[in-house]
Design a protein around this motif. Structure first.
Motif, mmCIF file in Angstrom:
data_model
loop_
_atom_site.group_PDB
_atom_site.id
_atom_site.type_symbol
_atom_site.label_atom_id
_atom_site.label_comp_id
_atom_site.label_asym_id
_atom_site.label_seq_id
_atom_site.Cartn_x
_atom_site.Cartn_y
_atom_site.Cartn_z
ATOM 1 N N GLY A 1 -8.449 -8.485 6.200
ATOM 2 C CA GLY A 1 -7.180 -9.192 6.329
ATOM 3 C C GLY A 1 -6.058 -8.482 5.585
ATOM 4 O O GLY A 1 -4.944 -8.339 6.108
ATOM 5 N N ALA A 2 -6.325 -8.023 4.373
ATOM 6 C CA ALA A 2 -5.300 -7.340 3.584
ATOM 7 C C ALA A 2 -4.901 -6.015 4.216
ATOM 8 O O ALA A 2 -3.713 -5.670 4.302
ATOM 9 C CB ALA A 2 -5.809 -7.114 2.156
ATOM 10 N N SER A 3 -5.879 -5.254 4.692
ATOM 11 C CA SER A 3 -5.580 -3.964 5.321
ATOM 12 C C SER A 3 -4.777 -4.155 6.604
ATOM 13 O O SER A 3 -3.819 -3.411 6.873
ATOM 14 C CB SER A 3 -6.876 -3.212 5.619
ATOM 15 N N ALA A 4 -5.174 -5.143 7.423
ATOM 16 C CA ALA A 4 -4.455 -5.399 8.673
ATOM 17 C C ALA A 4 -3.009 -5.776 8.399
ATOM 18 O O ALA A 4 -2.092 -5.301 9.078
ATOM 19 C CB ALA A 4 -5.155 -6.500 9.465
ATOM 20 N N TYR A 5 -2.781 -6.615 7.377
ATOM 21 C CA TYR A 5 -1.415 -7.016 7.060
ATOM 22 C C TYR A 5 -0.557 -5.824 6.613
ATOM 23 O O TYR A 5 0.547 -5.607 7.111
ATOM 24 C CB TYR A 5 -1.393 -8.088 5.962
ATOM 25 N N LEU A 6 -1.081 -5.043 5.660
ATOM 26 C CA LEU A 6 -0.286 -3.926 5.148
ATOM 27 C C LEU A 6 -0.049 -2.871 6.223
ATOM 28 O O LEU A 6 1.036 -2.267 6.281
ATOM 29 C CB LEU A 6 -0.970 -3.302 3.928
ATOM 30 N N ASN A 7 -1.021 -2.630 7.079
ATOM 31 C CA ASN A 7 -0.816 -1.663 8.154
ATOM 32 C C ASN A 7 0.318 -2.093 9.073
ATOM 33 O O ASN A 7 1.169 -1.280 9.461
ATOM 34 C CB ASN A 7 -2.106 -1.489 8.961
ATOM 35 N N ARG A 8 0.347 -3.370 9.427
ATOM 36 C CA ARG A 8 1.426 -3.865 10.275
ATOM 37 C C ARG A 8 2.757 -3.834 9.529
ATOM 38 O O ARG A 8 3.800 -3.527 10.106
ATOM 39 C CB ARG A 8 1.116 -5.282 10.746
ATOM 40 N N GLN A 9 2.732 -4.157 8.254
ATOM 41 C CA GLN A 9 3.964 -4.142 7.473
ATOM 42 C C GLN A 9 4.553 -2.737 7.409
ATOM 43 O O GLN A 9 5.760 -2.551 7.588
ATOM 44 C CB GLN A 9 3.695 -4.655 6.061
ATOM 45 N N PHE A 10 3.703 -1.746 7.173
ATOM 46 C CA PHE A 10 4.198 -0.376 7.068
ATOM 47 C C PHE A 10 4.757 0.108 8.406
ATOM 48 O O PHE A 10 5.741 0.854 8.445
ATOM 49 C CB PHE A 10 3.091 0.553 6.574
ATOM 50 N N ARG A 11 4.144 -0.295 9.498
ATOM 51 C CA ARG A 11 4.691 0.100 10.802
ATOM 52 C C ARG A 11 6.052 -0.551 11.036
ATOM 53 O O ARG A 11 6.954 0.055 11.613
ATOM 54 C CB ARG A 11 3.722 -0.293 11.921
ATOM 55 N N THR A 12 6.191 -1.788 10.575
ATOM 56 C CA THR A 12 7.476 -2.475 10.699
ATOM 57 C C THR A 12 8.554 -1.776 9.877
ATOM 58 O O THR A 12 9.697 -1.632 10.307
ATOM 59 C CB THR A 12 7.328 -3.939 10.221
ATOM 60 N N LEU A 13 8.172 -1.326 8.675
ATOM 61 C CA LEU A 13 9.148 -0.702 7.779
ATOM 62 C C LEU A 13 9.428 0.751 8.120
ATOM 63 O O LEU A 13 10.444 1.303 7.681
ATOM 64 C CB LEU A 13 8.645 -0.795 6.331
ATOM 65 N N ALA A 14 8.563 1.400 8.876
ATOM 66 C CA ALA A 14 8.747 2.823 9.191
ATOM 67 C C ALA A 14 10.062 3.049 9.935
ATOM 68 O O ALA A 14 10.812 3.987 9.628
ATOM 69 C CB ALA A 14 7.566 3.332 10.008
ATOM 70 N N LEU A 15 10.356 2.174 10.901
ATOM 71 C CA LEU A 15 11.596 2.328 11.666
ATOM 72 C C LEU A 15 12.798 2.152 10.762
ATOM 73 O O LEU A 15 13.781 2.897 10.854
ATOM 74 C CB LEU A 15 11.623 1.306 12.802
ATOM 75 N N PHE A 16 12.729 1.170 9.869
ATOM 76 C CA PHE A 16 13.819 0.932 8.924
ATOM 77 C C PHE A 16 14.042 2.159 8.044
ATOM 78 O O PHE A 16 15.184 2.562 7.782
ATOM 79 C CB PHE A 16 13.488 -0.288 8.073
ATOM 80 N N ALA A 17 12.957 2.769 7.588
ATOM 81 C CA ALA A 17 13.058 3.957 6.741
ATOM 82 C C ALA A 17 13.704 5.122 7.482
ATOM 83 O O ALA A 17 14.509 5.863 6.915
ATOM 84 C CB ALA A 17 11.673 4.356 6.234
ATOM 85 N N VAL A 18 13.365 5.278 8.751
ATOM 86 C CA VAL A 18 13.946 6.365 9.540
ATOM 87 C C VAL A 18 15.455 6.171 9.696
ATOM 88 O O VAL A 18 16.241 7.126 9.591
ATOM 89 C CB VAL A 18 13.262 6.432 10.929
ATOM 90 N N VAL A 19 15.885 4.922 9.906
ATOM 91 C CA VAL A 19 17.315 4.639 10.050
ATOM 92 C C VAL A 19 18.059 4.958 8.755
ATOM 93 O O VAL A 19 19.121 5.606 8.764
ATOM 94 C CB VAL A 19 17.533 3.170 10.452
ATOM 95 N N VAL A 20 17.517 4.505 7.622
ATOM 96 C CA VAL A 20 18.161 4.777 6.328
ATOM 97 C C VAL A 20 18.182 6.279 6.052
ATOM 98 O O VAL A 20 19.179 6.818 5.540
ATOM 99 C CB VAL A 20 17.443 4.027 5.193
ATOM 100 N N PHE A 21 17.093 6.971 6.383
ATOM 101 C CA PHE A 21 17.018 8.423 6.222
ATOM 102 C C PHE A 21 18.198 9.096 6.933
ATOM 103 O O PHE A 21 18.853 9.995 6.379
ATOM 104 C CB PHE A 21 15.686 8.918 6.791
ATOM 105 N N ALA A 22 18.502 8.647 8.155
ATOM 106 C CA ALA A 22 19.606 9.239 8.907
ATOM 107 C C ALA A 22 20.958 8.863 8.308
ATOM 108 O O ALA A 22 21.874 9.705 8.226
ATOM 109 C CB ALA A 22 19.527 8.795 10.371
ATOM 110 N N LEU A 23 21.102 7.619 7.859
ATOM 111 C CA LEU A 23 22.390 7.175 7.312
ATOM 112 C C LEU A 23 22.748 7.905 6.027
ATOM 113 O O LEU A 23 23.941 8.107 5.735
ATOM 114 C CB LEU A 23 22.347 5.666 7.057
ATOM 115 N N LEU A 24 21.744 8.295 5.246
ATOM 116 C CA LEU A 24 22.026 9.001 3.997
ATOM 117 C C LEU A 24 22.727 10.339 4.239
ATOM 118 O O LEU A 24 23.452 10.831 3.369
ATOM 119 C CB LEU A 24 20.732 9.217 3.210
ATOM 120 N N PHE A 25 22.523 10.924 5.403
ATOM 121 C CA PHE A 25 23.211 12.172 5.723
ATOM 122 C C PHE A 25 24.721 11.969 5.852
ATOM 123 O O PHE A 25 25.491 12.922 5.721
ATOM 124 C CB PHE A 25 22.673 12.761 7.034
ATOM 125 N N LEU A 26 25.161 10.737 6.152
ATOM 126 C CA LEU A 26 26.578 10.476 6.379
ATOM 127 C C LEU A 26 27.370 10.335 5.086
ATOM 128 O O LEU A 26 28.602 10.357 5.117
ATOM 129 C CB LEU A 26 26.740 9.199 7.209
#
Length: 782
Positions: free
Chosen positions: A53-78
């Protein structure tokens, strides 16, 4: 132009090797933990369900946050800055986020394997003292693995950035700290919602309505509750302390470069490297002796290691730093500091941080320990009902917040006196005090992880029914110690957050000063008010009010999220008891996976709102009102944040241990009216101490880091005579719309989904989970 000499580069390289050594020690400790017996097959089955249960939750959480991280990564260039720094900052952001995620995952992964080993130790044959000692050692060394990993990854990341970017390292490290803080906040909020939704739901239906024990296997929320302890307390707290480590280092290096030049850039790394040795010492000397309390052994290990850390930091200061500020090449105007010795003030600042940690440990322990007067008073009020329990706990929280905030304020004042009134030097010394406090971070993480591991061990023992009465009492004692250590580490984490935020406050001022220095001709009119730092300025005071209000809004959102998710859990557990009467007679197996699925869905649904609020609120204030009001915003957030966080954490800790007092036989014991009253108090305190309170720590640092990152852009769009105010206002309006729109949409969507869940729970059997949710259901427990 500041350059790093060969000696400094050699020192930083040695620090990087120390970081690698800390990671190697973590690996050795991990092997020791995993070598312990895993217990009976039934214990292992329960533990495996929690692991999945813990592994399944964190795996889904990290996939959810990956897109957010990519967006912030791009915005920092601005953001403004040299191209090399912008690229490095964005890459460092990904490393900071990745390290924070890795620490959180490691904390969860090992904790869900150590819990069954602690239960097995309590169930083993032999004298009670030996069983207690073995269980406490496994739980504490599990935390030691995570603590050494925090030290190793934090040091390694910072040292490598300094080696690669040299004098430009502070600007690049802004991204590293931002990535660590942002991800830690998400993990704190998401994990906190998960764990407390399950905990509150399990208590209200199981203990209050059905009158069954907390971890009775007939309660469908028990597996989710144990999963939540790991994704919230272990993964969330580990990530939180890692980002505190990273952010404090970032602030110290920025201010150190300004105040002391080359030596100021390197010395904070030396202080935190000492923390690797302190952590190792603390882990190995923390042993329960005879029949003594586990808390006594943990406190002894903390104080001894903290003292050693302070001594080693003083030795390092006298070896590395010169005897006069005239020999340093800082860029900030320090004023008349000719009578100060850099070695003395640096050593004293580190000592202030170490003493602060010890004092907060004592204060928090006093207000939350089962054997101390405040919590005993809360337990005694259970004789007159739940309302008086709740009121007494609130009173404890308010009172303890004042003392804790006062001690932190006194530490900052002491550092200011050390600096001889020099504001820039004082800000750097505040950052050094934070580094001094964090020399004990390895032991602090070990103390925190001790709590959920012990709690899970008790749950596994009760669900399996294979631990004798002596072993059950050992686990109950360890759980009570864990409640206190969790409260203590929350208090220390809050102090770290305040010191880091205060230092970042100074870093923000340095960034604004640098940006203003590049403006050739300033505008007139409102521009003067926008860059005015005086608190008496009405527009700056508006910023202070908005900063405090943001903390309250954030806390309210977190508690509301737990309330909604817990309501869904209550309805689901009630449905299972109603539609499957064989559960109470042990003839039917509860649908544990349904509850895990609901917790996963609801906690991930709530992730975006606090992140957007933390990121866009300072953008709206900064571009809308200017750098002066933004400074007020940060000050208001720090002031309100420290009081709110301590109040929430200590109220919750006191309610939790008041319940333990009653369950141990006082005021009528288990099953009495007093017991039911303390259960209500504990359910109120759960989202206080494990969701909203801890999440405030990364919140105030995320907002400070956002302000630090956008400061040059705010100056560029508001101060010059030819500034484009239309673009500035458009950015502010858009940021405010995103933050407030996220809050509004979260409430609308939650109301719709909860109405649908209530209808489904009351009118028909639970449906199969959707395909994308199915992985959150642990195999073998559905």
């Amino acid at each position: 132009m500041l350059t790093l000499g060969s000696t400094s580069i050699t020192v930083v390289t040695v620090i990087a090797l120390i970081a690698v050594g800390a990671l190697a020690c973590a690996f050795v400790l991990r092997r020791q933990v995993l070598a312990a017996p895993e217990g009976t097959p039934k214990m292992q089955d329960i533990a495996h369900a929690v692991q999945e249960g813990a592994s399944a939750y964190l795996n889904r959480q990290f996939r959810t946050l990956a897109l957010f991280a990519v967006v912030v990564f791009a915005l920092l260039f601005l953001l403004p800055g040299e191209s090399g720094v912008r690229v490095g900052r964005s890459i460092a952001f990904l490393f900071g986020a990745g390290f924070s995620a890795a620490i959180g995952y490691l904390g969860m992964w090992l904790a869900v394997r150590a819990n069954v080993r602690v239960a097995s130790a309590a169930a083993s044959s032999g004298a009670a003292e030996l069983r207690r000692q073995l269980g406490a050692r496994i739980a504490f060394r599990t935390g030691g693995v995570v603590g050494m990993s925090v030290v190793g990854l934090g040091l390694l990341g910072a040292a490598l950035v300094v080696i690669i970017y040299r004098e430009q390292a502070p600007g690049v490290l802004e991204g590293f700290g931002f990535g660590a803080a942002l991800l830690a906040m998400f993990m704190r909020v998401g994990g906190g919602i998960f764990t407390k939704a399950a905990d509150v739901g399990a208590d209200l239906v199981g203990k209050v309505e059905q009158g069954i024990p907390e971890d009775d296997p007939r309660n469908a929320a028990t597996i989710a509750d144990n999963v939540g302890d790991n994704v919230g307390d272990c993964a969330g707290m580990a990530a939180d302390l890692f980002e505190s480590y990273a952010v404090t280092l970032v602030a110290a290096l920025i201010l150190g470069k300004a105040a002391m030049g080359e030596q100021g850039l390197v010395f904070p790394l030396i202080v935190t490297a000492i923390g690797a040795f302190v952590a190792l010492l603390g882990v190995f000397i923390t042993r329960v002796r005879g029949s003594e309390s586990g808390l006594t052994a943990i406190n002894r290990g903390f104080y001894v290691s903290a003292l050693v850390g302070a001594v080693l930091a003083a030795i390092a200061a006298f070896v590395y730093l010169p005897g006069s500020f005239d020999q340093l090449n800082g860029t900030a105007e320090l004023g008349d500091v000719s009578g100060l010795d850099p070695r003395v003030v640096a050593s004293a600042a580190v000592l202030v941080g170490v003493v602060l940690a010890g004092v907060i440990l004592w204060i928090t322990g006093y207000f939350t320990d089962t054997k101390k007067k405040p919590t005993a008073h809360v337990a005694a009020t259970s004789r007159t009902g739940a309302a008086t329990v709740v009121l007494a706990g609130i009173g404890v929280g308010f009172e303890s917040a004042v003392y804790t905030a006062g001690v932190i304020a006194a530490a900052i004042c002491g550092v200011f006196l050390l600096a001889g009134g020099s504001v820039w030097l004082a800000l750097f010394l505040v950052a050094l005090a934070g580094c001094g406090l964090l020399t004990t971070v390895g032991v602090i993480v070990a103390m925190d992880t001790f709590g959920p591991v012990s709690d899970n061990a008790q749950g596994i023992a009760e669900m399996s029914g294979e631990v004798d009465e002596t072993g059950a009492q050992i686990l109950t004692d360890l759980d009570a110690v864990g409640n206190t250590t969790k409260a203590i580490t929350k208090g220390i984490a809050i102090a770290t957050a305040v010191l880091a935020a205060t230092a970042l406050f100074g870093s923000y001022a340095e960034a604004v000063t640098h940006a203003l220095g590049e403006v050739t001709e300033r505008g007139t009119g409102l521009v003067d008010a926008m860059i005015n730092y005086e608190i008496i300025s009405p527009i700056t005071l508006v910023g202070v009010i908005l900063g405090g209000a943001t903390v309250f809004l954030f806390s309210g959102l977190a508690i509301d999220a737990v309330t909604r998710a817990a309501g869904a859990i209550v309805l689901e557990v009630r449905r299972q008891f109603r539609e499957h009467p064989g559960i109470m007679t042990h003839q039917e197996r509860p649908e544990y996976g349904r509850v895990v699925d609901i917790c996963t869905r609801d906690s991930l649904r709530e992730l975006a709102t606090p992140g957007l609020l933390a990121a866009f609120a300072p953008i709206a204030v900064g571009f809308g009102l200017g750098v002066g009001p933004l400074a007020g915003f940060l000050g208001g957030a720090i002031g309100a944040g420290v009081l709110m966080a301590v109040f929430l954490a200590n109220s919750g800790g006191s309610w939790d241990n008041a319940k333990k007092i009653v369950e141990d036989g006082s005021h009528g014991g288990k099953g009495s009216d007093a017991h039911e009253a303390t259960i209500i108090g504990d359910t109120v305190g759960d989202p206080f101490k494990d969701t909203a309170g801890p999440a405030i720590n990364p919140l105030i640092k995320v907002m400070n880091l956002v302000a630090l990152l956008i400061a040059p852009a705010v100056v560029a769009l508001s101060v010059p005579a030819d500034a484009n105010h239309a673009i500035r206002i458009a950015i502010a309006v858009a940021a405010a719309a995103v933050a407030l729109g996220a809050v509004a949409w979260s409430k609308i969507r939650a109301d719709r989904e909860n109405a649908a869940a209530e209808s489904a729970a009351t009118e028909s059997p639970a449906a199969e989970p959707r395909a994308e949710e199915r992985e959150a259901v642990p195999n073998g427990v559905k």
